[in-house]
Design a protein around this motif. Structure first.
Motif, mmCIF file in Angstrom:
data_model
loop_
_atom_site.group_PDB
_atom_site.id
_atom_site.type_symbol
_atom_site.label_atom_id
_atom_site.label_comp_id
_atom_site.label_asym_id
_atom_site.label_seq_id
_atom_site.Cartn_x
_atom_site.Cartn_y
_atom_site.Cartn_z
ATOM 1 N N SER A 2 -5.388 3.221 2.643
ATOM 2 C CA SER A 2 -6.339 3.127 1.536
ATOM 3 C C SER A 2 -7.764 3.077 2.059
ATOM 4 C CB SER A 2 -6.049 1.861 0.706
ATOM 5 O OG SER A 2 -7.085 1.619 -0.212
ATOM 6 N N SER A 31 0.865 -1.172 0.000
ATOM 7 C CA SER A 31 0.000 0.000 0.000
ATOM 8 C C SER A 31 0.903 1.223 0.000
ATOM 9 C CB SER A 31 -0.899 0.013 1.241
ATOM 10 O OG SER A 31 -1.580 1.256 1.348
ATOM 11 N N LEU A 44 -4.340 -5.821 3.499
ATOM 12 C CA LEU A 44 -3.233 -5.415 4.366
ATOM 13 C C LEU A 44 -3.347 -6.063 5.738
ATOM 14 C CD1 LEU A 44 -2.940 -1.630 3.476
ATOM 15 C CD2 LEU A 44 -1.171 -3.365 3.147
ATOM 16 N N LEU A 87 -1.114 -0.233 -8.280
ATOM 17 C CA LEU A 87 -0.853 0.958 -7.481
ATOM 18 C C LEU A 87 -1.006 2.251 -8.283
ATOM 19 C CD1 LEU A 87 2.337 -0.340 -5.607
ATOM 20 C CD2 LEU A 87 0.058 -0.034 -4.614
ATOM 21 N N ASP A 136 -8.729 -3.367 0.000
ATOM 22 C CA ASP A 136 -7.310 -3.140 0.234
ATOM 23 C C ASP A 136 -6.990 -3.221 1.719
ATOM 24 O OD1 ASP A 136 -6.912 -2.793 -2.437
ATOM 25 O OD2 ASP A 136 -6.899 -0.604 -2.369
ATOM 26 N N GLN A 137 -7.870 -2.663 2.553
ATOM 27 C CA GLN A 137 -7.646 -2.703 3.993
ATOM 28 C C GLN A 137 -7.649 -4.142 4.495
ATOM 29 O OE1 GLN A 137 -10.741 -0.160 5.533
ATOM 30 N NE2 GLN A 137 -9.559 1.695 5.210
#
Length: 297
Positions: free
Chosen positions: A102, A97, A111, A294, A107-108
């Protein structure tokens, strides 16, 4: 609620967990996603009576994903043994990230489900059965009685597999500093010293036994020792390469661009205020895919 909708909703509740299991098993986001998708296909193809008889959907799906992942790992080992040339070593794929904040829930979740690259490197050195036993028991608290049928061992033998893996992990993975801001300050100091060509400052932020693993796509090159790693850092600190902070597998890292395109990704393990491990990714296939994800080319 229609049966198909009920099944899909139940699967989605467990998707994040299933990806976490598969990623730790395989060290590849693409292969982990494939394993999760295959589990869904197997569930969706099951007759309604069979699916309805599943008492613990999460446990059933975890078992399916684990078996799929184990088969992939065994296929890798077989390929390496059968090939006339040893399979090229590659670093586990990173989860990246740009800022760690984000707003995309997907995305969270990705991660949150990542683990350190240093741990994945050690897991890659285990046998498939050892890796599965350790991942399921030590990282997800699955009882040995549920793991044993997956690896085809007794409970005691499965416990021994996890124990051997645990010793390897404890002896090979440094405990990183928990404070991400502290990690970031050390990584920033590393690049500032490299940019200035200051070997003394560089060595001061490196552990004497630091290890750098560089994956350019044709195998992994290892550099060991503070002086060797510092010299390498100065050599590659070109002014046309822009260093941007990133979170790589939950730890301070960077992405490096050249002419607006992703050139490389670097993951750092910082322990006791010094860098103890670095993984550098510059394989064209990986940087092209990550760059697209990205927005960097």
């Amino acid at each position: 609620m229609a049966y198909d909708d009920w099944l899909a909703e139940g699967f989605e509740e467990h998707r994040r967990h299933l990806f976490g299991v598969a990623y730790r098993m395989l060290g590849s986001t693409a292969e982990a996603e494939d394993a999760v998708q295959e589990a869904w296909l197997r569930l969706s193809r099951a007759e309604s009576a069979d699916a309805g008889a599943i008492d613990n959907l999460g446990g059933w799906l975890t078992t399916v994903v684990s078996r799929i992942s184990l088969n992939v790992l065994r296929a890798r080992s077989t390929h390496r043994e059968d090939s006339l040339e040893e399979r090229l070593e590659r670093l586990p794929e990173p989860v990246v990230s740009l800022d760690g904040s984000s707003g995309d829930p997907a995305d969270q979740a990705l991660l949150a489900d990542s683990v350190s690259v240093a741990l994945l490197v050690v897991l890659d050195q285990l046998s498939p059965a050892e890796r599965l036993a350790f991942v399921l028991h030590d990282l997800f608290a699955v009882p040995f009685g549920e793991i044993a049928p997956i690896v085809g061992k007794t409970d005691d033998a499965t416990r021994q597999l996890a124990s051997r893996a645990r010793r390897r992990v404890q002896g090979g993975v440094p405990a990183p500093d928990a404070d991400l801001a502290r990690q970031r300050s050390v990584v920033d100091a590393f690049f500032a010293a490299a940019h200035d060509g200051d070997l003394e400052r560089l060595i001061s932020v490196l552990d004497p036994a630091v290890v750098l693993r560089s994956d350019l796509g044709a195998g992994v090159t290892h550099y060991r020792g503070a002086e060797k790693v510092a010299g390498n850092a100065v050599l590659y600190a070109h002014p046309d390469r822009i260093v941007r902070p990133a979170v790589v597998n939950g730890a301070a890292g960077v992405v490096i661009t050249r002419d607006g395109m992703l050139f490389s990704v670097m993951a750092f393990t910082v322990a006791a205020g010094r860098i103890v491990e670095i993984e550098a990714y510059a394989a064209p296939d990986l940087t092209a895919r990550l760059g697209a994800e990205l927005g960097l080319g």
